[in-house]
Design a protein around this motif. Structure first.
Motif, PDB file in Angstrom:
ATOM      1  N   ASP A   1       0.821  -1.203   0.000  1.00 27.92           N
ATOM      2  CA  ASP A   1       0.000   0.000   0.000  1.00 27.92           C
ATOM      3  C   ASP A   1       0.855   1.252   0.000  1.00 27.92           C
ATOM      4  O   ASP A   1       2.074   1.201   0.028  1.00 27.92           O
ATOM      5  CB  ASP A   1      -1.040  -0.019   1.115  1.00 27.92           C
ATOM      6  CG  ASP A   1      -0.415  -0.134   2.462  1.00 27.92           C
ATOM      7  OD1 ASP A   1       0.672   0.424   2.658  1.00 27.92           O
ATOM      8  OD2 ASP A   1      -1.008  -0.796   3.321  1.00 27.92           O
TER       9      ASP A   1
ATOM     10  N   ASN B   1       1.760   3.352   1.977  1.00 30.59           N
ATOM     11  CA  ASN B   1       2.735   3.660   3.025  1.00 30.59           C
ATOM     12  C   ASN B   1       4.160   3.559   2.494  1.00 30.59           C
ATOM     13  O   ASN B   1       5.060   4.261   2.950  1.00 30.59           O
ATOM     14  CB  ASN B   1       2.561   2.710   4.212  1.00 30.59           C
ATOM     15  CG  ASN B   1       1.240   2.890   4.918  1.00 30.59           C
ATOM     16  OD1 ASN B   1       0.956   3.943   5.463  1.00 30.59           O
ATOM     17  ND2 ASN B   1       0.395   1.853   4.888  1.00 30.59           N
ATOM     18  N   VAL B   2       4.367   2.669   1.524  1.00 31.00           N
ATOM     19  CA  VAL B   2       5.712   2.463   0.989  1.00 31.00           C
ATOM     20  C   VAL B   2       6.190   3.682   0.203  1.00 31.00           C
ATOM     21  O   VAL B   2       7.386   3.853  -0.039  1.00 31.00           O
ATOM     22  CB  VAL B   2       5.743   1.179   0.126  1.00 31.00           C
ATOM     23  CG1 VAL B   2       5.120   1.417  -1.246  1.00 31.00           C
ATOM     24  CG2 VAL B   2       7.166   0.677  -0.047  1.00 31.00           C
TER      25      VAL B   2
ATOM     26  N   ALA C   1       5.986   6.666   1.346  1.00 33.02           N
ATOM     27  CA  ALA C   1       6.295   7.739   2.307  1.00 33.02           C
ATOM     28  C   ALA C   1       7.705   8.270   2.112  1.00 33.02           C
ATOM     29  O   ALA C   1       7.904   9.484   2.007  1.00 33.02           O
ATOM     30  CB  ALA C   1       6.099   7.223   3.740  1.00 33.02           C
TER      31      ALA C   1
ATOM     32  N   HIS D   1       7.965   4.374   9.805  1.00 35.23           N
ATOM     33  CA  HIS D   1       9.019   3.461   9.397  1.00 35.23           C
ATOM     34  C   HIS D   1      10.232   4.200   8.857  1.00 35.23           C
ATOM     35  O   HIS D   1      10.242   5.437   8.800  1.00 35.23           O
ATOM     36  CB  HIS D   1       8.494   2.413   8.411  1.00 35.23           C
ATOM     37  CG  HIS D   1       7.866   2.974   7.177  1.00 35.23           C
ATOM     38  ND1 HIS D   1       6.529   3.265   7.065  1.00 35.23           N
ATOM     39  CD2 HIS D   1       8.399   3.308   5.992  1.00 35.23           C
ATOM     40  CE1 HIS D   1       6.260   3.730   5.868  1.00 35.23           C
ATOM     41  NE2 HIS D   1       7.381   3.784   5.177  1.00 35.23           N
TER      42      HIS D   1
ATOM     43  N   SER E   1      12.048  -0.781   3.237  1.00 36.63           N
ATOM     44  CA  SER E   1      11.374  -0.088   4.334  1.00 36.63           C
ATOM     45  C   SER E   1      11.185  -1.037   5.514  1.00 36.63           C
ATOM     46  O   SER E   1      10.793  -2.187   5.304  1.00 36.63           O
ATOM     47  CB  SER E   1       9.997   0.394   3.880  1.00 36.63           C
ATOM     48  OG  SER E   1      10.115   1.428   2.942  1.00 36.63           O
TER      49      SER E   1
ATOM     50  N   VAL F   1       9.456   8.154   8.226  1.00 34.53           N
ATOM     51  CA  VAL F   1       8.510   8.443   7.164  1.00 34.53           C
ATOM     52  C   VAL F   1       7.148   7.814   7.474  1.00 34.53           C
ATOM     53  O   VAL F   1       7.049   6.856   8.238  1.00 34.53           O
ATOM     54  CB  VAL F   1       9.008   7.976   5.783  1.00 34.53           C
ATOM     55  CG1 VAL F   1      10.217   8.802   5.353  1.00 34.53           C
ATOM     56  CG2 VAL F   1       9.343   6.510   5.773  1.00 34.53           C
ATOM     57  N   GLY F   2       6.129   8.389   6.855  1.00 31.40           N
ATOM     58  CA  GLY F   2       4.765   7.901   7.056  1.00 31.40           C
ATOM     59  C   GLY F   2       4.059   8.716   8.125  1.00 31.40           C
ATOM     60  O   GLY F   2       4.517   8.780   9.259  1.00 31.40           O
TER      61      GLY F   2
ATOM     62  N   THR G   1      -4.501   0.711   7.570  1.00 32.80           N
ATOM     63  CA  THR G   1      -3.846  -0.544   7.205  1.00 32.80           C
ATOM     64  C   THR G   1      -2.423  -0.296   6.725  1.00 32.80           C
ATOM     65  O   THR G   1      -2.107   0.753   6.168  1.00 32.80           O
ATOM     66  CB  THR G   1      -4.612  -1.242   6.072  1.00 32.80           C
ATOM     67  OG1 THR G   1      -4.742  -0.337   4.974  1.00 32.80           O
ATOM     68  CG2 THR G   1      -5.983  -1.692   6.523  1.00 32.80           C
ATOM     69  N   GLU G   2      -1.594  -1.275   6.957  1.00 26.92           N
ATOM     70  CA  GLU G   2      -0.262  -1.278   6.365  1.00 26.92           C
ATOM     71  C   GLU G   2       0.039  -2.692   5.898  1.00 26.92           C
ATOM     72  O   GLU G   2       0.063  -3.636   6.674  1.00 26.92           O
ATOM     73  CB  GLU G   2       0.788  -0.803   7.365  1.00 26.92           C
ATOM     74  CG  GLU G   2       2.178  -0.821   6.752  1.00 26.92           C
ATOM     75  CD  GLU G   2       3.112   0.188   7.373  1.00 26.92           C
ATOM     76  OE1 GLU G   2       2.967   1.381   7.056  1.00 26.92           O
ATOM     77  OE2 GLU G   2       3.959  -0.197   8.173  1.00 26.92           O
ATOM     78  N   ARG G   3       0.264  -2.811   4.600  1.00 27.72           N
ATOM     79  CA  ARG G   3       0.540  -4.128   3.991  1.00 27.72           C
ATOM     80  C   ARG G   3       2.000  -4.185   3.643  1.00 27.72           C
ATOM     81  O   ARG G   3       2.587  -3.196   3.228  1.00 27.72           O
ATOM     82  CB  ARG G   3      -0.224  -4.282   2.684  1.00 27.72           C
ATOM     83  CG  ARG G   3      -1.718  -4.100   2.765  1.00 27.72           C
ATOM     84  CD  ARG G   3      -2.250  -3.776   1.373  1.00 27.72           C
ATOM     85  NE  ARG G   3      -3.685  -3.826   1.306  1.00 27.72           N
ATOM     86  CZ  ARG G   3      -4.475  -2.815   1.644  1.00 27.72           C
ATOM     87  NH1 ARG G   3      -3.952  -1.685   2.065  1.00 27.72           N
ATOM     88  NH2 ARG G   3      -5.783  -2.923   1.561  1.00 27.72           N
TER      89      ARG G   3
END
Lengths: 85, 247
Positions: A5, A7-8, A10, B45, B61, B105-106, B240-242
């Motif tokens: 998703d 988030n990667v 970021a 992360h 990551s 990050v995030g 969610t985090e996949r």
């Protein structure tokens, strides 16, 4: 093909823009679905990142990095709503 | 907000490995010393970059496992058998060795200890790592918000932080394990994937309006998030985090 998703994205997007983009709300130009960029479906086995809408699966954002530049293609995003506080 | 933690453009910093601890036969917790580290929020992360002598470089990551503590950054890394980065980090990198790291990050998959809502954490395998940072941050902040952790894992031997979690399950914290391959003999549930009945019984009811955080492999996250929404949880409160198979 498997995906992760948004988030990667970021790190790569913060490298370009200097702020966090995962909490930015993007509206899909194709279907109008609006959600945090963290919820995009990201395919990262391409030479770069291809991020698709979780609702209609159209491409919302593409990011490709060269040794000296980053290309960001946002044609699939109708708008970006950026939190300022 | 990560904005304040990431002033200007994100840059790579040199991180020195100071401590290594085994979690399972294939997962280790690595503590790095990162001069100039600006701090982070639980759930954020880092990107780790390795560069070979010939200039070839690759990055991954990893979620941060512990709340901010000065210039320490703690990662728990599951070794992916044929991976390119994780076996190096978990087996080859010696204490005193260095890697490049950038972050935090995030800004979306994060929990803030000022949030009053009950918290539901659902972990699949090594998806426990950022959720453990949230659990630890709650304790560190002296927060009283009720928290439930649902932890799906293949077998008892594959649990991360087993001793710590045993001790953490007090004062408003409930922890339930769901074994998918091999369960202890006294577990009436047996070994199977987490499903509707598990979430219906052990998650907070949707009426409590909990903040839900789900982290694990893509298939696990899809199933759990879809089930929570079917049980009435507002999709805007299910974060969610996949993670994918790249190692």
């Amino acid at each position: 093909m498997t995906y992760v998703d948004g988030n990667v994205l970021a790190g790569p997007l913060a490298e370009v823009f200097g702020v966090d983009f995962t909490a930015v709300t993007g509206t899909c130009a194709s279907c109008g679905f609006a959600a945090a960029l963290a919820t995009l479906r990201v395919y990262s086995t391409a030479p770069g990142f291809v991020a698709r809408c979780p609702s209609c699966e159209e491409v919302v954002l593409r990011l490709v990095r060269t040794p000296t530049e980053a290309w960001v293609d946002l044609r699939g995003a109708r708008s970006l709503r950026v939190p300022l506080t | 907000m990560a904005r304040t933690a990431v002033p200007g453009r994100l840059t790579w910093r040199v991180a020195t490995l100071t401590k290594v601890a085994d979690e399972t036969p294939t997962a280790r917790t690595l503590t790095f010393d990162v001069p100039g580290w600006p701090g982070h929020l639980p759930g954020q992360h880092v990107d780790v970059r390795l560069t070979a002598e010939d200039g070839y470089s690759t990055q991954r990551s990893y979620s941060i496992a512990e709340p901010a503590d000065g210039e320490h950054v703690v990662l728990t890394i599951q070794e992916v058998a044929d991976g390119e980065v994780s076996p190096y980090l978990t087996r080859a990198l010696p204490v005193g060795g260095q890697v490049e790291l950038r972050g935090p990050v995030g800004g979306w998959f994060v929990w803030r200890d000022a949030e009053p809502a009950p918290v539901l954490l659902v972990a699949g395998g090594s998806g426990i790592v950022p959720l453990a940072a949230m659990l630890r941050a709650r304790a560190a902040a002296g927060s009283r918000v009720p928290l439930r952790l649902l932890y799906s894992v293949r077998s008892p031997a594959e649990r991360f932080y087993a001793d710590e979690l045993r001790g953490a399950a007090t004062g408003g914290v409930d922890i339930t394990y769901f074994y998918t391959r091999e369960a202890p003999p006294d577990d009436p549930r047996g070994a199977k994937r987490i499903g509707l009945a598990d979430l219906n019984t052990h998650a907070w009811p949707a009426d409590f309006e909990p903040s839900c955080f789900v982290c694990g492999p893509t298939g696990f996250v899809e199933t759990v998030a879809d089930t929570l929404i079917a049980l009435g949880h507002d999709p805007r409160r299910v974060r969610t985090e996949r993670f994918g198979p790249s190692g």
